[in-house]
Scaffold this motif. Structure first.
Motif, PDB file in Angstrom:
ATOM      1  N   CYS A 255      -6.872  16.498  96.472  1.00  0.00           N
ATOM      2  CA  CYS A 255      -6.754  16.107  95.630  1.00  0.00           C
ATOM      3  C   CYS A 255      -5.701  16.214  93.892  1.00  0.00           C
ATOM      4  CB  CYS A 255      -7.847  15.696  94.746  1.00  0.00           C
ATOM      5  SG  CYS A 255      -8.507  13.952  96.041  1.00  0.00           S
ATOM      6  N   VAL A 258      -2.628  17.975  94.552  1.00  0.00           N
ATOM      7  CA  VAL A 258      -1.892  17.310  94.128  1.00  0.00           C
ATOM      8  C   VAL A 258      -1.499  16.451  92.792  1.00  0.00           C
ATOM      9  CG1 VAL A 258      -1.121  14.122  94.034  1.00  0.00           C
ATOM     10  CG2 VAL A 258      -2.197  15.042  95.943  1.00  0.00           C
ATOM     11  N   ALA A 259      -2.853  16.697  92.033  1.00  0.00           N
ATOM     12  CA  ALA A 259      -3.238  16.690  90.616  1.00  0.00           C
ATOM     13  C   ALA A 259      -2.149  18.196  89.822  1.00  0.00           C
ATOM     14  CB  ALA A 259      -4.502  16.737  90.414  1.00  0.00           C
ATOM     15  N   ARG A 266       7.065  15.667  91.527  1.00  0.00           N
ATOM     16  CA  ARG A 266       6.314  14.045  91.790  1.00  0.00           C
ATOM     17  C   ARG A 266       7.581  13.076  91.756  1.00  0.00           C
ATOM     18  NH1 ARG A 266       1.050  13.646  90.185  1.00  0.00           N
ATOM     19  NH2 ARG A 266       0.626  15.297  89.302  1.00  0.00           N
ATOM     20  N   ASP A 275       4.675   3.321  97.198  1.00  0.00           N
ATOM     21  CA  ASP A 275       3.934   4.815  96.392  1.00  0.00           C
ATOM     22  C   ASP A 275       3.486   6.356  96.521  1.00  0.00           C
ATOM     23  OD1 ASP A 275       1.063   4.308  95.279  1.00  0.00           O
ATOM     24  OD2 ASP A 275       0.543   3.317  97.172  1.00  0.00           O
ATOM     25  N   LYS A 278      -1.184   9.994  94.681  1.00  0.00           N
ATOM     26  CA  LYS A 278      -2.083  10.242  93.331  1.00  0.00           C
ATOM     27  C   LYS A 278      -3.303  10.812  93.528  1.00  0.00           C
ATOM     28  CE  LYS A 278       0.961   6.052  91.348  1.00  0.00           C
ATOM     29  NZ  LYS A 278       1.437   5.647  92.477  1.00  0.00           N
ATOM     30  N   THR A 280      -6.447  13.305  90.718  1.00  0.00           N
ATOM     31  CA  THR A 280      -7.150  13.688  89.069  1.00  0.00           C
ATOM     32  C   THR A 280      -7.298  14.918  89.900  1.00  0.00           C
ATOM     33  OG1 THR A 280      -9.100  12.144  88.993  1.00  0.00           O
ATOM     34  CG2 THR A 280      -6.987  11.714  88.693  1.00  0.00           C
TER      35      THR A 280
END
Length: 354
Positions: A255, A258-259, A266, A275, A278, A280
């Motif tokens: 995570c 990715v954040a 991206r 998809d 994603k 945070t």
């Protein structure tokens, strides 16, 4: 629970930027020819020993039955009035005694068979796990696991450990060809283990770790594919065993990476996948905090990651609290000096926020 490899940062990040093999018999066949003669010799020796034991026990039974028969004859001669009754009763009791006691060793129930077969295997796996967790005698562990696969074919517990062992050995290799070979064999073993039993958290975890490690050597498209595969298996693993702190740490790392993706990264992911992944910093933080609750020792790297999440969220006082916690862990307990250096660097950088 042993800590994850210190190289987890590199391969998880690569997985972000980055299915079932043949059954376990295929893997076992790779080792079967070289071990067949030895295994057959062991089986024949074991069979000979067991037959000798059976012969001895049968001799004992025949002797006992002969003694009972002699005793019955003596009783028959001494009790003429009730000779027929006495003889019949004695013979019945003799047969009953023989079945209930003397033949007990023939009663090989499923439970006893399972125990006799499982206990040596469990003992061997315990010893192998200790060595794998301490990264000692890895080549020996791999050979033992191969031998056990011949004795216990299609055993998923052996197969994911082979995958884990290949990962440990791969990390110690410098030759890129050997590293790739160990990664491929490890992934193949974990895939076979999962096919035999999909409900093993450890099989999915080491599959994710191996895929993440492989992704660092692949082109962009394959890296993203490996990232998706990594997330799939780590999610399955954590759904099976939510109490595994290392799994929460892995999800947190994913995570966090990715954040932190740049806009062009991206964009690349969006062109390859409808998809794209994603996540945070809040999600990453949640998993790092959960890992800290579950772990039974002071995990310096997880505390560092927690602090980095707070820094990314602009919460510098909280970040300093976790950096202080990380700094208290003795350097010799970490092993990777880069973790110690990063903690010191961040403490100095954000000292003005105290």
């Amino acid at each position: 629970m042993s800590p994850l490899p210190q190289t987890v940062t590199a391969f998880v990040g690569a997985a972000v930027l980055g299915v079932v093999s043949a059954a376990a018999v295929y893997i076992v066949e790779q080792y079967r020819h070289e071990k067949r003669r030895h295994a057959m010799a062991q089986d024949l020796a074991r069979l000979d020993s067991e037959l000798s034991f059976v012969r001895r026990e049968l001799d004992k039974l025949m002797q006992q039955q002969s003694e009972r028969s002699s005793k019955t004859k003596r009783i028959r001669r001494s009790t003429k009035a009730n000779s027929v009754i006495t003889s019949t009763t004695s013979e019945f009791m003799s047969a009953g005694d023989l079945e209930s006691s003397d033949l007990e060793f023939y009663d090989v129930s499923d439970e006893e068979t399972d125990q006799s077969m499982s206990n040596p295997l469990e003992k061997a796996l315990k010893d192998i796990d200790n060595k794998l967790n301490s990264s000692t005698d890895l080549e020996e562990c791999l050979d033992r696991l191969k031998d056990l696969c011949i004795e216990h074919p299609e055993n998923p517990q052996l197969l994911w450990r082979i995958g884990k062992c290949h990962h440990k050995i791969e990390k110690s290799q410098k030759d890129e060809g050997q590293k790739k070979e160990h990664m491929d064999k490890g992934i193949e073993a974990c895939e076979a283990s999962i096919k035999l039993d999909p409900n093993q958290a450890e099989a999915h975890k080491w599959m994710a770790i191996l895929v993440g490690s492989r992704s660092g050597t692949r082109p962009m498209k394959e890296r993203i594919q490996d990232g998706q595969l990594f997330k799939k298996h780590v999610d399955i693993a954590i759904s099976i065993d939510p109490s595994d702190a290392s799994l929460h740490h892995l999800v947190g790392r994913f995570c966090f990476e990715v954040a932190g993706l740049k806009w062009y990264e991206r964009k690349v992911a969006a062109t390859l996948y409808a998809d794209p992944p994603k996540a945070t910093y809040e999600e990453a933080l949640e998993h790092f905090l959960e890992a800290d609750k579950l772990i039974d020792y002071e995990w310096k790297e997880n505390r560092l990651c927690t602090a980095k999440c707070y820094i990314a969220l602009g919460k510098y006082k909280e970040a300093l609290e976790w950096l202080d916690k990380a700094d208290k862990v003795k350097p010799e307990e970490v092993g990777d000096d880069s973790v110690n250096q990063e903690v010191k660097s961040l403490l100095a950088k954000y000292a003005s926020y105290r």
